[in-house]
Design a protein around this motif. Structure first.
Motif, PDB file in Angstrom:
ATOM      1  N   LEU A 140       1.276 -11.616  -6.009  1.00 28.50           N
ATOM      2  CA  LEU A 140       0.155 -10.790  -6.478  1.00 28.50           C
ATOM      3  C   LEU A 140      -0.019 -10.927  -7.983  1.00 28.50           C
ATOM      4  N   GLU A 141       1.072 -10.949  -8.711  1.00 24.54           N
ATOM      5  CA  GLU A 141       0.998 -11.002 -10.176  1.00 24.54           C
ATOM      6  C   GLU A 141       0.421 -12.325 -10.664  1.00 24.54           C
ATOM      7  N   CYS A 142       0.527 -13.378  -9.855  1.00 18.56           N
ATOM      8  CA  CYS A 142      -0.078 -14.651 -10.244  1.00 18.56           C
ATOM      9  C   CYS A 142      -1.590 -14.528 -10.415  1.00 18.56           C
ATOM     10  N   PHE A 143      -2.193 -13.540  -9.760  1.00 15.71           N
ATOM     11  CA  PHE A 143      -3.632 -13.310  -9.861  1.00 15.71           C
ATOM     12  C   PHE A 143      -3.989 -12.464 -11.083  1.00 15.71           C
ATOM     13  N   GLY A 144      -3.005 -11.905 -11.762  1.00 10.33           N
ATOM     14  CA  GLY A 144      -3.299 -10.956 -12.815  1.00 10.33           C
ATOM     15  C   GLY A 144      -3.946  -9.711 -12.239  1.00 10.33           C
ATOM     16  N   GLY A 145      -4.879  -9.127 -12.987  1.00 11.82           N
ATOM     17  CA  GLY A 145      -5.546  -7.916 -12.525  1.00 11.82           C
ATOM     18  C   GLY A 145      -6.344  -8.124 -11.251  1.00 11.82           C
ATOM     19  N   ASN A 146      -6.822  -9.362 -11.031  1.00 14.59           N
ATOM     20  CA  ASN A 146      -7.569  -9.635  -9.807  1.00 14.59           C
ATOM     21  C   ASN A 146      -6.721  -9.377  -8.564  1.00 14.59           C
ATOM     22  N   GLY A 147      -5.430  -9.611  -8.667  1.00 19.67           N
ATOM     23  CA  GLY A 147      -4.552  -9.408  -7.524  1.00 19.67           C
ATOM     24  C   GLY A 147      -4.316  -7.950  -7.200  1.00 19.67           C
ATOM     25  N   TYR A 148      -4.577  -7.088  -8.163  1.00 21.69           N
ATOM     26  CA  TYR A 148      -4.358  -5.646  -7.971  1.00 21.69           C
ATOM     27  C   TYR A 148      -5.568  -4.977  -7.326  1.00 21.69           C
ATOM     28  N   VAL A 149      -6.619  -5.748  -7.150  1.00 21.98           N
ATOM     29  CA  VAL A 149      -7.864  -5.236  -6.570  1.00 21.98           C
ATOM     30  C   VAL A 149      -7.875  -5.538  -5.075  1.00 21.98           C
ATOM     31  N   GLU A 150      -8.282  -4.568  -4.271  1.00 18.74           N
ATOM     32  CA  GLU A 150      -8.235  -4.700  -2.819  1.00 18.74           C
ATOM     33  C   GLU A 150      -8.978  -5.934  -2.315  1.00 18.74           C
ATOM     34  N   GLU A 151     -10.091  -6.287  -2.957  1.00 21.41           N
ATOM     35  CA  GLU A 151     -10.888  -7.405  -2.481  1.00 21.41           C
ATOM     36  C   GLU A 151     -10.109  -8.717  -2.456  1.00 21.41           C
ATOM     37  N   SER A 152      -9.060  -8.823  -3.232  1.00 21.46           N
ATOM     38  CA  SER A 152      -8.281 -10.054  -3.259  1.00 21.46           C
ATOM     39  C   SER A 152      -7.446 -10.241  -2.000  1.00 21.46           C
ATOM     40  N   GLY A 153      -7.200  -9.162  -1.274  1.00 20.67           N
ATOM     41  CA  GLY A 153      -6.327  -9.225  -0.102  1.00 20.67           C
ATOM     42  C   GLY A 153      -4.857  -9.100  -0.429  1.00 20.67           C
ATOM     43  N   MET A 154      -4.491  -9.206  -1.700  1.00 23.35           N
ATOM     44  CA  MET A 154      -3.075  -9.172  -2.066  1.00 23.35           C
ATOM     45  C   MET A 154      -2.451  -7.781  -1.928  1.00 23.35           C
ATOM     46  N   PRO A 155      -3.173  -6.694  -2.224  1.00 23.51           N
ATOM     47  CA  PRO A 155      -2.556  -5.381  -2.006  1.00 23.51           C
ATOM     48  C   PRO A 155      -2.167  -5.141  -0.541  1.00 23.51           C
ATOM     49  N   ARG A 156      -2.960  -5.634   0.389  1.00 28.77           N
ATOM     50  CA  ARG A 156      -2.597  -5.467   1.807  1.00 28.77           C
ATOM     51  C   ARG A 156      -1.320  -6.235   2.121  1.00 28.77           C
ATOM     52  N   LEU A 157      -1.206  -7.441   1.601  1.00 26.45           N
ATOM     53  CA  LEU A 157       0.019  -8.219   1.796  1.00 26.45           C
ATOM     54  C   LEU A 157       1.221  -7.499   1.187  1.00 26.45           C
ATOM     55  N   TYR A 158       1.023  -6.926   0.015  1.00 26.02           N
ATOM     56  CA  TYR A 158       2.108  -6.224  -0.684  1.00 26.02           C
ATOM     57  C   TYR A 158       2.553  -4.984   0.088  1.00 26.02           C
ATOM     58  N   ARG A 159       1.595  -4.227   0.621  1.00 17.87           N
ATOM     59  CA  ARG A 159       1.949  -3.025   1.374  1.00 17.87           C
ATOM     60  C   ARG A 159       2.642  -3.356   2.692  1.00 17.87           C
ATOM     61  N   GLU A 160       2.281  -4.484   3.263  1.00 15.05           N
ATOM     62  CA  GLU A 160       2.862  -4.890   4.545  1.00 15.05           C
ATOM     63  C   GLU A 160       4.300  -5.386   4.386  1.00 15.05           C
ATOM     64  N   ALA A 161       4.602  -5.938   3.208  1.00 14.77           N
ATOM     65  CA  ALA A 161       5.857  -6.674   3.017  1.00 14.77           C
ATOM     66  C   ALA A 161       7.130  -5.876   3.313  1.00 14.77           C
ATOM     67  N   PRO A 162       7.232  -4.586   2.973  1.00 17.01           N
ATOM     68  CA  PRO A 162       8.505  -3.891   3.223  1.00 17.01           C
ATOM     69  C   PRO A 162       8.781  -3.579   4.698  1.00 17.01           C
ATOM     70  N   LEU A 163       7.766  -3.685   5.558  1.00 17.48           N
ATOM     71  CA  LEU A 163       7.912  -3.180   6.918  1.00 17.48           C
ATOM     72  C   LEU A 163       9.022  -3.870   7.699  1.00 17.48           C
ATOM     73  N   SER A 164       9.055  -5.197   7.666  1.00 19.00           N
ATOM     74  CA  SER A 164      10.001  -5.916   8.520  1.00 19.00           C
ATOM     75  C   SER A 164      11.446  -5.635   8.150  1.00 19.00           C
ATOM     76  N   SER A 165      11.692  -5.321   6.884  1.00 18.82           N
ATOM     77  CA  SER A 165      13.059  -4.983   6.474  1.00 18.82           C
ATOM     78  C   SER A 165      13.488  -3.626   7.012  1.00 18.82           C
ATOM     79  N   ILE A 166      12.509  -2.774   7.311  1.00 19.34           N
ATOM     80  CA  ILE A 166      12.802  -1.443   7.839  1.00 19.34           C
ATOM     81  C   ILE A 166      12.817  -1.445   9.372  1.00 19.34           C
TER      82      ILE A 166
END
Length: 540
Positions: free
Chosen positions: A393-419
């Motif tokens: 996400l950080e590779c996108f800079g601020g663009n990655g922090y915006v929902e339209e990029s799709g990266m926030p959804r990936l970031y929110r999903e990431a912890p699930l499998s470890s739990i």
């Protein structure tokens, strides 16, 4: 209104590419004897990478499931309403056999082919992969009751998605779920308080509260409850053989960090009817078959997410310019991107190796390796996913922090499998349990790792250190995470040395074993062929 500026230096959408164009995945597919599935995999990959399917994924996450406990007349219905595109995603997954085909058609490489399809299609949208995974995992567990398996397995493995609450044997296909966790116990399922009372007709009546039941719209669930003979496993259909609704009350849907498209619920068994699977008192042993298969999908899902993050980051950096040249040509960004690709390829390679072991149920050494390798990899691969998503996400800079990029959804999903199916500590301790109860798994693990002996001195040294670590039992539970991490890295490294691209294997061994690596991504040592590594994540 006059134009105030011209829009430049914006990255084109990542759409219209083949998600299955993944060299580590395709190589793993071939090694598993599943090359016959490549054409279907690419078909699925092009669909997953299409603009249309990406829109499906966006909309099902922005329009979340809604619980309908009652109809307009006040009748209890306990139904969940989904966006129409959820059903489209499920239809594709089921029609391509991601939920049960290997059990119906157990040809060479069937489980590996299914794993590859699951990995590719999860990049389209991860939430719906939960009921797909649980259905896949339920079938071998259900075989502990041959009568139930004979009745339901053909429908659980059928390639038709037939949504709606109806009597199971009258449907064209079924989806299964799992309901284990209770609020007082969490991962400690042996303290479950749900009770199961035997009835004269051979069924049981269940009363209790389940804290997490994912995919409550499933046709049936495997669940744990205390029977007279101890903690036992039961099958509960949502609709009973006489066509009436089973007394499974959906109390609320969980408001989750991610996985928003998928419903997770809190339920009550209000004298619900179920049938015993396996023997009374052996519920954990029975349902662990399901848990182990869903743990494989946790590993696959995390690897899938890391691949998606790496591909998106490389795509962005290829088209975005800063300080006079493309981001991908900036040396420090190249270091970061190459490190992200390394992590993703290592995860993909080990996940496919473990999936391939599922195709050899009669090979005792393979199954011993799978038992330990799966616990080790579930811990490490799933643990790496959140930090990987954050860096991508950080590779996108601020663009990655915006929902339209799709990266926030990936970031929110990431912890699930470890739990899911036991958080990090549970997975690490399960690896210790496997080594203690099945010492042959340790021998099988080192036999697997030993196939790379002599291929890289840094890996050989790491294997030697690991062997010494395993002889020291003092405080081993306290050290479990470090020990299991070392095992996971050694396993990944051995597979990359044997099968990986030379640049990938060298960079992995130099950084993960050679001591020339920092804590953050993007701290690879000098001399790494970053260009060759990054090219492997270029979308086509």
């Amino acid at each position: 209104m006059p134009a105030t500026h011209e829009v430049t230096n914006q990255v084109p959408p990542l759409a219209g590419h083949d998600v299955a164009d993944d060299p580590a995945l395709l190589a793993g597919l071939e090694r598993a004897g599943a090359g016959w599935a490549a054409e279907e995999l690419h078909e699925l990959g092009r669909l997953a990478g299409s603009e249309q399917v990406q829109e499906w994924g966006r909309l099902v996450n922005e329009n979340e499931p809604v619980l309908r406990t009652h109809d307009r007349y006040g009748h209890r219905i306990d139904e969940v309403e989904f966006h129409p595109y959820w059903h489209e995603l499920m239809t594709v997954a089921v029609s391509h056999g991601m939920h049960g085909t290997p059990w119906r058609d157990p040809r060479e490489g069937a489980h590996a082919a299914r794993a590859a399809k699951f990995y590719v299609w999860s990049q389209a949208e991860a939430g719906h992969s939960c009921p797909i995974s649980m259905t896949y995992a339920a079938i071998p567990a259900l075989r502990a009751n041959p009568d139930l398996a004979a009745r339901y397995e053909p429908l659980l493995a059928a390639t038709e998605y037939d949504f709606g609450l109806r009597e199971p044997t009258g449907k064209r296909g079924l989806i299964a779920g799992m309901s284990m966790t209770e609020k007082q116990g969490g991962s400690d399922v042996r303290v479950n308080t749900t009770t199961a009372t035997p009835s004269a007709d051979g069924s049981y009546t269940l009363v209790g509260h389940k804290w997490f039941t994912s995919a409550p719209m499933s046709d049936m669930f495997l669940t744990l409850a205390q029977a007279p003979g101890g903690l036992s496993c039961f099958l509960l259909p949502r609709v009973l053989p006489d066509g009436s609704r089973n007394a499974i009350r959906l109390q609320r849907l969980k408001d989750k960090l991610g996985n928003r498209s998928n419903a997770s619920s809190e339920i009550e068994y209000d004298n619900a009817v179920g049938w015993l699977v396996g023997e009374e008192g052996r519920g954990v042993r029975t349902i662990i078959e399901m848990v182990n298969n869903t743990r494989l999908d946790c590993t696959l899902g995390s690897a899938s997410g890391m691949r998606l993050g790496a591909v998106r980051a490389v795509h962005h950096a290829t088209h975005r310019r800063a300080f006079g040249k493309a981001l991908v040509d900036q040396p420090l960004m190249a270091n970061v991107l190459a490190d992200l690709v390394l992590e993703a390829e290592a995860a993909t390679t080990v996940a496919m190796r473990l999936a391939a072991a599922g195709d050899r149920p009669g090979d005792a050494q393979e199954q011993a390796f799978r038992r330990l390798g799966l616990a080790v990899s579930k811990y490490w691969v799933c643990k790496r996913a959140p930090v990987h998503a954050a860096e991508a996400l950080e590779c996108f800079g601020g663009n990655g922090y915006v929902e339209e990029s799709g990266m926030p959804r990936l970031y929110r999903e990431a912890p699930l499998s470890s739990i899911w199916e036991g958080s990090g500590n549970v997975a690490a301790l399960d690896a210790l349990r496997a080594m203690g109860r099945q010492p042959e798994s340790v021998a099988a693990f080192f036999a697997e790792v030993g196939q790379a002996a002599g291929g890289d001195a840094r890996l050989d040294d790491a294997v030697d250190r690991l062997r010494k670590e395993l002889t020291d039992l003092d405080g081993i539970e306290y050290r479990a995470r470090r020990l299991v991490e070392a095992m996971a890295l050694v396993l990944q490294g051995s597979l990359l040395v044997r099968h990986g691209h030379p640049a990938v294997a060298d960079a992995f061994c130099a950084s993960r074993f050679g001591g020339d690596w920092g804590i953050a991504f993007g701290t690879l040592p000098a001399g790494v062929d970053t260009g060759a590594i990054i090219e492997r994540a270029a979308a086509r």
